[in-house]
Write an enzyme that holds these catalytic residues in place. Structure first.
Site, mmCIF file in Angstrom:
data_model
loop_
_atom_site.group_PDB
_atom_site.id
_atom_site.type_symbol
_atom_site.label_atom_id
_atom_site.label_comp_id
_atom_site.label_asym_id
_atom_site.label_seq_id
_atom_site.Cartn_x
_atom_site.Cartn_y
_atom_site.Cartn_z
ATOM 1 N N GLU B 61 0.692 -1.267 -0.103
ATOM 2 C CA GLU B 61 -0.005 -0.041 -0.055
ATOM 3 C C GLU B 61 0.831 1.053 0.070
ATOM 4 O O GLU B 61 0.505 2.377 -0.720
ATOM 5 C CB GLU B 61 -0.900 0.077 1.258
ATOM 6 C CG GLU B 61 -2.241 -1.037 0.995
ATOM 7 C CD GLU B 61 -1.577 -2.201 1.653
ATOM 8 O OE1 GLU B 61 -0.375 -2.600 2.180
ATOM 9 O OE2 GLU B 61 -2.689 -3.262 1.882
ATOM 10 N N HIS B 130 -9.643 -4.386 10.784
ATOM 11 C CA HIS B 130 -10.641 -4.443 9.630
ATOM 12 C C HIS B 130 -12.053 -3.743 9.654
ATOM 13 O O HIS B 130 -12.841 -3.958 8.840
ATOM 14 C CB HIS B 130 -10.803 -5.797 9.108
ATOM 15 C CG HIS B 130 -9.482 -6.730 8.551
ATOM 16 N ND1 HIS B 130 -8.411 -6.561 9.286
ATOM 17 C CD2 HIS B 130 -9.259 -7.222 7.313
ATOM 18 C CE1 HIS B 130 -7.420 -7.367 8.525
ATOM 19 N NE2 HIS B 130 -8.094 -7.526 7.475
#
Lengths: 323, 327
Positions: B61, B130
């Site tokens: 990322e 998450h």
């Protein structure tokens, strides 16, 4: 390779950096700075082997790269002085110095921050089907950042037209590379991404130029990424306030024996006289002093320059065009 | 063009398709966006339609966001997908120190037109890493815009506005909204301007301000509030930055009461900013307590039962409204 042109560029960098050093010692510049005195050969050797339309992404120690790319030193001084006439209106300063008209995508204040940006520029070249290349300077210290590994990996899997140039000056600020790496060579790391690499004497502009020229052409023809590790040394400290307690004066003296400038002068003496070299030196020194005088007489930014521009407007003209 | 029932997920797919199809200088980067179709199935078969410009990346990322910066500086509009908003932390250096700064710090020479799409939010038992909605993390970053639409039409129109904006835009897609289906008219290429809130329901007693999935929760609360004789006005901010505070001020000037609803932390959250700006601008009209409804100041637990105690709900919104009216 035009040795005279290279010499003039390298001298400009040296005198520019010495002037910056002097300005800091007098308290005439704000912030900090990272001088590349001693490392001029990598700047002129690499950049001299490139085309004007090739992209360059630089580091916190980037004045040399930018001068080698053909920037106007008056405008660099203006930027360092925080003047309106600077390349970035005085907002960027030494570590955020970008010159789009020269395809120079910025010095960078984050160690390793430029690596993925250069990979992005290389991807852009590839998608557009152009034959230019992207060149990313970084130090051996940056090779411990995740961005180094991630960017080399992406460059490799996408076969990007990018040349990674590691200026290994042995010290990440004060930390010796051998204390933070099992091996002395950054080039070894390229192998794990299937990227070919070469280790060269970074104090020899001719050697740097020849290697870059050969490798850059291969990349330009679709050969994929490559890495050059140039062993070099910064003669001064990391930044303006560095007592250099982490290395010995003997080591410094030994490296100063390899100073790239006298080496170039020796070559030059085959074609011009010592007297002519002295004239060139005086003339470049004077042009650096003049550039500073012009820059320092410039305007400080107004309140608008300070407070506006955080957001680009829709109507701003970008290379993307507007919709 | 007639209205048709369409999902939030499909609306973003269509907007992506439009952006990639109408401009060859648009690239889409992210993890598992080829054969997998994106972790939440948004990009589906786009990799087949645009094989060179829909690029599935390694799990990197931090650096593929940097690649987006490099692409954007050299002539491309870039859309990236960060698989879970929690993973934004990995991309923060490139967003905050690079993309957000570039237009300003380079003196306006260049900008970074990047949309960072990201599925966000909880209520699914995914646990602390998450489940977060972290819009507030970006509020203090000049140069970044934050958009979090709650409706199908806005998902499409705000997305295209984000793509054609010349700044980095964080585009928040709540996971529980993906399956939301609404009658929508998705006119090809029609943009919804950023920085304009939408009054979803008018009312005179209290102003509820929310965004993203919080709007869906607040809508559920409206019926119960009405049954209790409370006529609430519901405003969907749509974009948090730029913030359409005028619409909120206009509403609070009428109702005199403000309740903010968000899924992120209350401390330092969107509600804190909205409430403060309301106080700064129309204190004289406030005649009820200002209440912020949001996530408790703890990580989000994996247990679905425990998660309900931590995140806002229809019940906590109703409670918040009543608290505001009781003072």
């Amino acid at each position: 390779m035009d040795i005279l042109e290279f010499y003039k560029k390298a001298l400009t960098i040296r005198f520019f950096e010495e002037k910056v050093d002097w300005l800091f010692s007098r308290g005439l510049l704000g912030g900090t700075t990272h001088l590349c005195i001693g490392q001029e050969a990598t700047a002129v050797g690499v950049v001299g082997a490139l085309r004007q339309d090739d992209y360059i992404v630089s580091t916190h120690r980037g004045h040399g790269h930018l001068i080698a790319k053909g920037a106007d030193i008056t405008k660099i001084f203006s930027e360092l002085l925080g003047k309106r006439e600077g390349y970035c209106k005085g907002r960027g300063g030494t570590q955020h110095l970008c010159v789009m008209e020269l395809n120079f995508l910025g010095t960078n204040g984050i160690t390793g921050g430029g690596l993925p940006i250069a990979a992005g520029a290389a991807l852009s070249i590839k998608l557009s089907g152009e034959d230019r290349i992207a060149v990313c300077f970084f130090g051996e210290g940056a090779s411990n950042q995740g961005t180094f590994h991630e960017s080399l990996n992406m460059a490799s899997i996408w076969n990007l037209p990018i040349l990674f140039v590691c200026e290994n000056n042995m010290y990440a600020m004060s930390t010796r590379f051998s204390d933070i790496s099992k091996f002395d060579d950054v080039a070894l790391r390229a192998a794990s991404f299937g990227i070919p690499s070469v280790i060269i004497d970074g104090m020899d502009a001719g050697r740097v130029f020849e290697n870059t020229k050969k490798i850059a052409e291969k990349i330009r023809q679709g050969g994929g990424p490559a890495l050059i590790e140039a062993k070099t040394y910064r003669f001064c400290g990391h930044s303006k306030s560095d007592a250099r307690l982490y290395r010995t004066r003997e080591e410094e003296a030994a490296w100063k024996q390899k100073d790239p400038l006298p080496k170039m002068e020796l070559k030059l003496l085959e074609v011009i006289s010592q007297g002519e070299i002295e004239v060139i030196k005086r003339s470049i020194k004077a042009s650096v002093d003049d550039a500073y005088e012009v820059a320092v007489a410039g305007e400080d930014p107004g309140v608008e320059e300070a407070l506006e521009g955080a957001y680009a407007q829709r109507e701003d003209l970008l290379p993307q065009g507007n919709i | 063009m007639r209205k048709e029932k369409i999902s939030y997920r499909k609306a973003i797919y269509k907007a992506l398709d439009y952006a990639l199809g109408s401009d060859e200088k648009t690239v889409f980067l992210g993890e598992d966006i080829s054969a997998y179709g994106g972790a939440f199935g948004v990009s589906a078969d786009l990799y087949k339609k645009y094989p060179t410009r829909v690029i599935s990346t390694p799990i990197s990322e931090g650096s593929f966001t940097g690649v987006a910066v490099g692409l954007s500086m050299t002539g491309y509009r870039v859309i990236t997908e960060i698989m879970f908003m929690d993973f934004m932390t990995l991309a923060m250096d490139q967003i905050i120190n690079h993309a957000a700064n570039i237009h300003y710090m380079y003196g306006g020479q260049i900008a970074c037109p990047i949309v960072v799409r990201t599925p966000a939010g909880g209520y699914r038992g995914y646990g602390p890493s998450h489940s977060k909605a972290m819009e507030n993390l970006f509020m203090s970053i000049p140069g970044v815009k934050i958009v979090a639409p709650s409706s199908v039409e806005d998902a499409y129109g705000c997305f295209l506005s984000a793509v054609y904006d010349n700044n980095p835009v964080i585009f928040v897609e709540h996971k529980l909204l993906y399956n939301l289906e609404e009658e929508a008219e998705l006119q090809s290429g029609k943009q919804v301007p950023l920085g304009k809130a939408r009054v979803i329901k008018e009312g005179g007693d209290v102003t509820i301000v929310s965004h993203s999935y919080g709007v869906a929760l607040a809508k559920e609360a409206l019926a119960d509030l009405e049954a209790d004789g409370i006529d609430a006005e519901l405003i969907d901010l749509r974009s948090i930055k730029p913030l359409d505070i005028e619409t909120v001020i206009e509403s609070v000037s009428k109702t005199g009461r403000l309740v903010t609803v968000e899924e992120g932390s209350i401390f330092g959250g969107v509600g804190a900013e909205v409430a403060c700006q309301v106080i700064e601008n129309c204190l004289q009209y406030i005649d009820g307590r200002i209440v912020r409804v949001g996530k408790a100041d703890v990580p989000i637990p994996a247990s679905l039962t425990a998660e309900r105690f931590v995140l806002p709900s229809k019940g906590s919104i109703i409670e918040g409204v009543k608290k505001s009216l009781s003072w």
